[in-house]
Every structure is written in C-alpha cells, then in structure tokens.
Design an enzyme around this catalytic site. Structure first.
Site, PDB file in Angstrom:
ATOM      1  N   SER A 205       9.381   6.030  -3.031  1.00 16.82           N
ATOM      2  CA  SER A 205       9.240   5.039  -1.971  1.00 16.82           C
ATOM      3  C   SER A 205       8.133   5.490  -1.039  1.00 16.82           C
ATOM      4  O   SER A 205       7.968   6.701  -0.813  1.00 16.82           O
ATOM      5  CB  SER A 205      10.559   4.949  -1.193  1.00 16.82           C
ATOM      6  OG  SER A 205      10.346   4.301   0.045  1.00 16.82           O
ATOM      7  N   SER A 206       7.406   4.538  -0.485  1.00 12.09           N
ATOM      8  CA  SER A 206       6.349   4.884   0.475  1.00 12.09           C
ATOM      9  C   SER A 206       6.961   5.579   1.691  1.00 12.09           C
ATOM     10  O   SER A 206       6.307   6.366   2.365  1.00 12.09           O
ATOM     11  CB  SER A 206       5.612   3.628   0.914  1.00 12.09           C
ATOM     12  OG  SER A 206       5.172   2.926  -0.225  1.00 12.09           O
ATOM     13  N   ARG A 207       8.231   5.300   1.960  1.00 16.12           N
ATOM     14  CA  ARG A 207       8.887   5.909   3.115  1.00 16.12           C
ATOM     15  C   ARG A 207       9.162   7.399   2.915  1.00 16.12           C
ATOM     16  O   ARG A 207       9.336   8.130   3.895  1.00 16.12           O
ATOM     17  CB  ARG A 207      10.215   5.210   3.408  1.00 16.12           C
ATOM     18  CG  ARG A 207      10.023   3.811   3.934  1.00 16.12           C
ATOM     19  CD  ARG A 207      11.332   3.039   3.915  1.00 16.12           C
ATOM     20  NE  ARG A 207      11.072   1.628   4.079  1.00 16.12           N
ATOM     21  CZ  ARG A 207      11.053   0.989   5.249  1.00 16.12           C
ATOM     22  NH1 ARG A 207      11.342   1.638   6.335  1.00 16.12           N
ATOM     23  NH2 ARG A 207      10.784  -0.286   5.321  1.00 16.12           N
TER      24      ARG A 207
ATOM     25  N   GLY B 183       9.445  -3.774  -8.575  1.00 17.92           N
ATOM     26  CA  GLY B 183      10.312  -2.660  -8.953  1.00 17.92           C
ATOM     27  C   GLY B 183      11.777  -2.995  -8.712  1.00 17.92           C
ATOM     28  O   GLY B 183      12.123  -3.678  -7.741  1.00 17.92           O
ATOM     29  N   GLU B 184      12.621  -2.478  -9.591  1.00 21.46           N
ATOM     30  CA  GLU B 184      14.071  -2.673  -9.411  1.00 21.46           C
ATOM     31  C   GLU B 184      14.612  -1.825  -8.271  1.00 21.46           C
ATOM     32  O   GLU B 184      15.760  -1.978  -7.880  1.00 21.46           O
ATOM     33  CB  GLU B 184      14.812  -2.335 -10.712  1.00 21.46           C
ATOM     34  CG  GLU B 184      14.642  -3.400 -11.762  1.00 21.46           C
ATOM     35  CD  GLU B 184      15.427  -3.120 -13.024  1.00 21.46           C
ATOM     36  OE1 GLU B 184      15.896  -1.966 -13.200  1.00 21.46           O
ATOM     37  OE2 GLU B 184      15.563  -4.046 -13.839  1.00 21.46           O
TER      38      GLU B 184
ATOM     39  N   GLY C 240       0.818  -1.209   0.000  1.00 19.09           N
ATOM     40  CA  GLY C 240       0.000   0.000   0.000  1.00 19.09           C
ATOM     41  C   GLY C 240       0.851   1.258   0.000  1.00 19.09           C
ATOM     42  O   GLY C 240       2.030   1.212  -0.357  1.00 19.09           O
TER      43      GLY C 240
ATOM     44  N   HIS D  59       4.618   2.297  -7.916  1.00 14.28           N
ATOM     45  CA  HIS D  59       3.658   1.175  -7.949  1.00 14.28           C
ATOM     46  C   HIS D  59       2.785   1.265  -9.200  1.00 14.28           C
ATOM     47  O   HIS D  59       2.484   0.245  -9.840  1.00 14.28           O
ATOM     48  CB  HIS D  59       2.729   1.224  -6.730  1.00 14.28           C
ATOM     49  CG  HIS D  59       3.410   1.036  -5.415  1.00 14.28           C
ATOM     50  ND1 HIS D  59       3.521   2.041  -4.477  1.00 14.28           N
ATOM     51  CD2 HIS D  59       4.018  -0.056  -4.879  1.00 14.28           C
ATOM     52  CE1 HIS D  59       4.146   1.574  -3.416  1.00 14.28           C
ATOM     53  NE2 HIS D  59       4.472   0.317  -3.627  1.00 14.28           N
TER      54      HIS D  59
END
Ligand code: PAF
Length: 280
Positions: free
Chosen positions: A187-189, A149-150, A33, A39
């Site tokens: 990135s989600s981060r 994803g790479e 998520g 994504h």
C-alpha cells in the site's frame, strides 16, 4: 524510456482516436501515484490483456474525508514515471485538476448497497469521491478494460457496480493483492510506517489467515471475532475500526463461510490507517 506524461484531456483523446482507428484495445490502470509492486502487477496484467496501456495518476481530493490524510498522501510523480519506465506503458495521464473538476463542477456519482458498509461507513463520502473520479477516468480514457487490486476489494465492487449502472462500456478486472514477505498488503500508506511499525503491521495477515482457517472449518464468526481483534491490538495496532466477514458477492454481513466470503479489516498503526481483506 519513460512514457509521455499527458496533463490535458484533449491530448489524451487525440492519442486514443489514433489507437481506436488502428483497431487497438486500450487498458487503464487508475492510481493515485506512490506506485509500488501492487500497482506494477496491475500494469503487467493490463499489458498482457491490451495493446495500449494508460496509467492515470491523480490524488483525488473528493475521496478524502480527512484533510490531514489528503495532505499527507505521498506525491511522487517523478519516481512513479521512473518505476513505470521498464513496463513500457503508452501514456501516463496526470490530469491537471481542472481536467477532472472544472470550475462549477456539480456532479456526484453515488453508489448504494456495496458502498454502504465498512469503508463507506467509516469514511463518509469516500466512495462518492471514488465513483465520481473513476467514472470520469473511464469516460476520459475510453478504455476497454480497467485494472484494480483486490486489496481494495470493496472499491472494486463499487467501481464495477458504477460502470454497469451507468452503461460505461468497460470491463473492470480485479487482480490479486500483492504482499510483502511478511504478508503485509502492499500500500502507498506503508511508506509512512517506521521499520518497527512495518514489522508489527506484518502480523495482520497471519491473524486473518488463521481466522479464515477457523471459519473454513465451520467456525461461527461471532464466536471467533473477539480473539482475533485482541490479537490485532496485541500485535501493536492502536485501533481497530472493523473486522468483518462478508459475502464476496454483495458484501452483506455473514456469520458462516458457507458461500464465497471474505474477511475485511481496517486498523490504525503509527497513525496510519491500513486495510486488508482475504478470501475465506
Ligand atoms: O485505489 C486508488 O488508488 C483510488 O481510489 C483510485 C481508484 C485511483 C481512484 O482515485
């Protein structure tokens, strides 16, 4: 229109049976998520390759070696469904925890070799958690192709090895990292960084690119590493966990970029752990 959210495996399997009966090919995009453009690029690749696309959303506790990291991980299911709406996916599978880890769950999928260094060494148990949940998601979705994803290149190799070793009939497809204009890998981060932190983190990719250019020109990694490490810390990162040059095929450490190689980095900024890698 937002895609149906399915939380029970039996319901997912019923849909899957209909698709298979109709001779359709199925793709899965496994996620935790907090979806971003990276994504969505995987979803686009999945749509282009297959008739049906399942996006899975499951924040997998088994792959977090740090409880604080798990607690802080963004959970944005409603926003994720809205982001997926224009992409016309067929199902968003958000399994109830018991569908992945039923009571008494006692199985662990552990990959050796490509899982041992870098993320595997810094986050004990992380790749066991990834391999276990991804094996389950592959088996539950029955997909023909899976898209990763790479940006998480080591994860891509771990998952590919796991699927081959366990004879899971799925093709694991790697897709290029999607980056912000600064070069910062999506990135989600990144959501947890301040504007200032995001700006500073943007320095990472140019530092890697410059190092890759020196390596491509014949430089020896051991001679160049210290300077790049100093640049990363000077850019505002608080801590560097690793900066490594590895074979792109088996992740063994290399000193010269003679065959296909990649540079890998993990570093902390504003208490957020970021990873990235590029081809050399
Ligand atoms: O890359 C991720 O988001 C996760 O590690 C994955 C592959 C969805 C497994 O939980």
């Amino acid at each position: 229109m937002t895609a149906p959210i399915i939380r029970q495996l039996a319901e997912l399997r019923a849909k899957h049976s209909d698709w298979i009966r109709a001779g359709e090919r199925v793709a899965v995009v496994p996620t935790m998520g907090a979806l971003h453009a990276g994504h969505l690029s995987l979803v686009a690749a999945a749509k282009a390759a297959c008739d049906r696309v399942i996006v899975t959303i499951f924040v997998n506790p088994k792959q977090f070696n740090n409880p604080e990291d798990l607690a802080n991980y963004p959970r944005t299911e409603h926003d994720d469904a809205i982001k997926l709406a224009p992409h016309d996916v067929d199902v968003i599978y958000v399994p109830d925890p018991g569908q992945i880890y039923p009571g008494g769950f006692a199985t662990n999928v552990s990959v050796a070799g490509v899982a041992d260094q870098m993320e595997g060494a810094c986050r004990p148990g992380h790749f066991d958690g990834v391999a276990t949940v991804v094996a389950k998601l592959f088996l539950q979705t029955g997909a023909h192709q899976a898209f990763f994803g790479e940006k998480d290149y080591q994860q891509l190799l771990v998952v590919r090895r796991m699927a081959r070793d366990l004879d899971i009939p799925i093709e694991v497809v790697g897709c290029p990292t999607v980056r912000e204009a600064s070069g910062l890998a999506m990135s989600s981060r990144n959501m947890r960084l301040s504007d200032e932190g995001t700006k500073k983190a943007g320095a990472l990719h140019p530092i890697l690119t410059a190092l890759a250019a020196r390596l491509s020109a014949g430089g020896v990694f051991a001679d160049l590493k210290k300077q790049s490490e100093a640049e990363i810390l000077a850019a505002g990162f608080e801590e560097l966990e690793y900066l490594s040059l590895c074979s792109a095929e088996d992740l063994s450490a290399v000193e010269l970029a003679q065959g296909p190689a990649r540079l890998f980095v993990a570093a902390w900024i504003e208490g957020v752990r970021l990873i990235d890698n590029i081809a050399v």
